[in-house]
Design a protein around this motif. Sequence first.
Motif, PDB file in Angstrom:
ATOM      1  N   ASP A  26       0.837  -1.211   0.000  1.00 34.27           N
ATOM      2  CA  ASP A  26       0.000   0.000   0.000  1.00 34.27           C
ATOM      3  C   ASP A  26       0.871   1.260   0.000  1.00 34.27           C
ATOM      4  OD1 ASP A  26      -2.462  -1.241  -0.085  1.00 34.27           O
ATOM      5  OD2 ASP A  26      -2.647  -1.383   2.088  1.00 34.27           O
ATOM      6  N   LEU A  27       1.923   1.236   0.807  1.00 35.53           N
ATOM      7  CA  LEU A  27       2.819   2.394   0.884  1.00 35.53           C
ATOM      8  C   LEU A  27       3.442   2.686  -0.486  1.00 35.53           C
ATOM      9  CD1 LEU A  27       4.402   4.555   2.484  1.00 35.53           C
ATOM     10  CD2 LEU A  27       6.125   2.786   2.949  1.00 35.53           C
ATOM     11  N   MET A  28       3.952   1.648  -1.139  1.00 38.53           N
ATOM     12  CA  MET A  28       4.594   1.848  -2.434  1.00 38.53           C
ATOM     13  C   MET A  28       3.580   2.165  -3.524  1.00 38.53           C
ATOM     14  SD  MET A  28       7.621   1.831  -1.556  1.00 38.53           S
ATOM     15  CE  MET A  28       8.151   2.239  -3.224  1.00 38.53           C
ATOM     16  N   TRP A  29       2.370   1.698  -3.355  1.00 39.88           N
ATOM     17  CA  TRP A  29       1.313   2.045  -4.315  1.00 39.88           C
ATOM     18  C   TRP A  29       1.123   3.561  -4.331  1.00 39.88           C
ATOM     19  CZ3 TRP A  29      -4.588   0.741  -3.633  1.00 39.88           C
ATOM     20  CH2 TRP A  29      -5.257   0.981  -4.841  1.00 39.88           C
ATOM     21  N   GLN A  30       1.132   4.163  -3.137  1.00 36.77           N
ATOM     22  CA  GLN A  30       0.996   5.615  -3.061  1.00 36.77           C
ATOM     23  C   GLN A  30       2.196   6.314  -3.706  1.00 36.77           C
ATOM     24  OE1 GLN A  30      -1.865   6.990  -2.058  1.00 36.77           O
ATOM     25  NE2 GLN A  30      -2.518   4.856  -1.820  1.00 36.77           N
ATOM     26  N   VAL A  31       3.381   5.743  -3.530  1.00 32.93           N
ATOM     27  CA  VAL A  31       4.588   6.319  -4.140  1.00 32.93           C
ATOM     28  C   VAL A  31       4.491   6.279  -5.656  1.00 32.93           C
ATOM     29  CG1 VAL A  31       7.077   6.014  -4.449  1.00 32.93           C
ATOM     30  CG2 VAL A  31       6.061   5.742  -2.167  1.00 32.93           C
ATOM     31  N   TYR A  32       4.115   5.122  -6.190  1.00 33.14           N
ATOM     32  CA  TYR A  32       4.083   4.943  -7.642  1.00 33.14           C
ATOM     33  C   TYR A  32       2.971   5.767  -8.295  1.00 33.14           C
ATOM     34  CZ  TYR A  32       7.223   0.965  -6.857  1.00 33.14           C
ATOM     35  OH  TYR A  32       8.277   0.168  -6.509  1.00 33.14           O
ATOM     36  N   LYS A  33       1.882   5.960  -7.572  1.00 36.53           N
ATOM     37  CA  LYS A  33       0.764   6.724  -8.145  1.00 36.53           C
ATOM     38  C   LYS A  33       1.133   8.180  -8.400  1.00 36.53           C
ATOM     39  CE  LYS A  33      -2.711   5.569  -5.391  1.00 36.53           C
ATOM     40  NZ  LYS A  33      -4.112   5.463  -4.896  1.00 36.53           N
ATOM     41  N   GLU A  34       2.151   8.665  -7.714  1.00 33.52           N
ATOM     42  CA  GLU A  34       2.575  10.045  -7.956  1.00 33.52           C
ATOM     43  C   GLU A  34       3.146  10.201  -9.359  1.00 33.52           C
ATOM     44  OE1 GLU A  34       5.206  11.321  -4.898  1.00 33.52           O
ATOM     45  OE2 GLU A  34       3.690  11.282  -3.322  1.00 33.52           O
ATOM     46  N   GLN A  35       3.746   9.146  -9.882  1.00 33.90           N
ATOM     47  CA  GLN A  35       4.300   9.171 -11.234  1.00 33.90           C
ATOM     48  C   GLN A  35       3.351   8.551 -12.259  1.00 33.90           C
ATOM     49  OE1 GLN A  35       7.153  10.671 -12.146  1.00 33.90           O
ATOM     50  NE2 GLN A  35       7.415  11.368 -10.032  1.00 33.90           N
TER      51      GLN A  35
END
Length: 388
Positions: A26-35
């Motif tokens: 979930d944490l990395m999903w939020q990171v990747y969604k920024e790009q």
Amino acid sequence: MTALLGLLFSNLAVAAFNQYTESEIDLMWQVYKEQSPDISKQQTRERLYENQFLLKYAQKNMPELVERQASVGFSTHYHVIRYLDNLFIHQLNLTGKPATTGLEPFDKHWLKTNLGLYPLDGQYSDAQIKQFNDIKLDLFENPMTLYEFIASLSMQTRFRLHQGDSELFKTEVLKHRQFLLHLKQADAVIQTQQISLPHLYSIAKGDILRPSIQSWLGVKGIMHVESPVLTRLENKVTDAEIQQYYQQHKERFHYLKSVKAHGGEFTDREAALAFKKQAETSSIQHALKQLNQPDIYAQYNNYLTREHKRNWAVQLAFTQKPQQLSEVIRSPNGLWVVVMSYDHAFGYFDANDETVRYQAKKAIAVEKAIINYQQSWLAWQKAHGIKL
């Protein structure tokens, strides 16, 4: 802090496999969604495990790439720290600022005295490394020598430090202090969230190295990066495979064989513009006749082939869209020309032409590299019981 850093960095050296938790995904999903705003949670999960597969492969087969992607650049570890600090700030909302105290002694004189002359080849000798390791920095909570601090920096940055750039030195010190501060804060935040700091380090490393590893494996291209895998596969391509590829992709090997063309050449731009305007209202042939203007392609009977392409005007005709007047173009000898080509005729390179062999070998090698990559990726998933 030393124990925390040991947990973050050392455990990864022996970790055979990381099973990511839902909180980590979930944490990395939020990171990747920024790009990539449209990326799904499932795609995030797949990427994290694929990155882990790539990282394990690289650690075994190209450890020098894992250490540093380019000899003149920052180390991978340096990039990972920057990646994690950015993650801590934007995903965990950590805003603490590092202390700026204790930096006064590290001025230009200190740097030039302790670092000495920069090596011509950018590589420190064993004697220099020992000398820098004997200098202990009391700038951080964790013990660190001067060499440990500067080793991860880029060649250009180290060169500037040898020149006495104390402001740059202090900037790098504050970057590292900020990371250590945020690391301690992050550890307290994520302890109850089923998020592992070593896992985050591994994820960051995988994200940073992913393009380089995939380029090395020949499945993704990075400009100026050679793939030893593709080179090896190209050398194994057979004549039979080239022939088969040619038959299956013949359209890729067509070329403009000949064109018919007309054109006018003028000493000044205004005359060329007037000619073009007249050609637009009638035809280029009519405009040439009306102005009693020689056709620059008459010497070829207006039929141009590749054999004539040493002539700049012929090259120009080959680049034009059929039945469209060109813009007014300045020629290499300072004249102004307007041309139009038509009746474009195409031919095919012979199967044994060097152009065909070169392109076919590269394309076949990429196809094989992708197949090998997918097979290895699937085998790794199966070996670790991952179902994506």
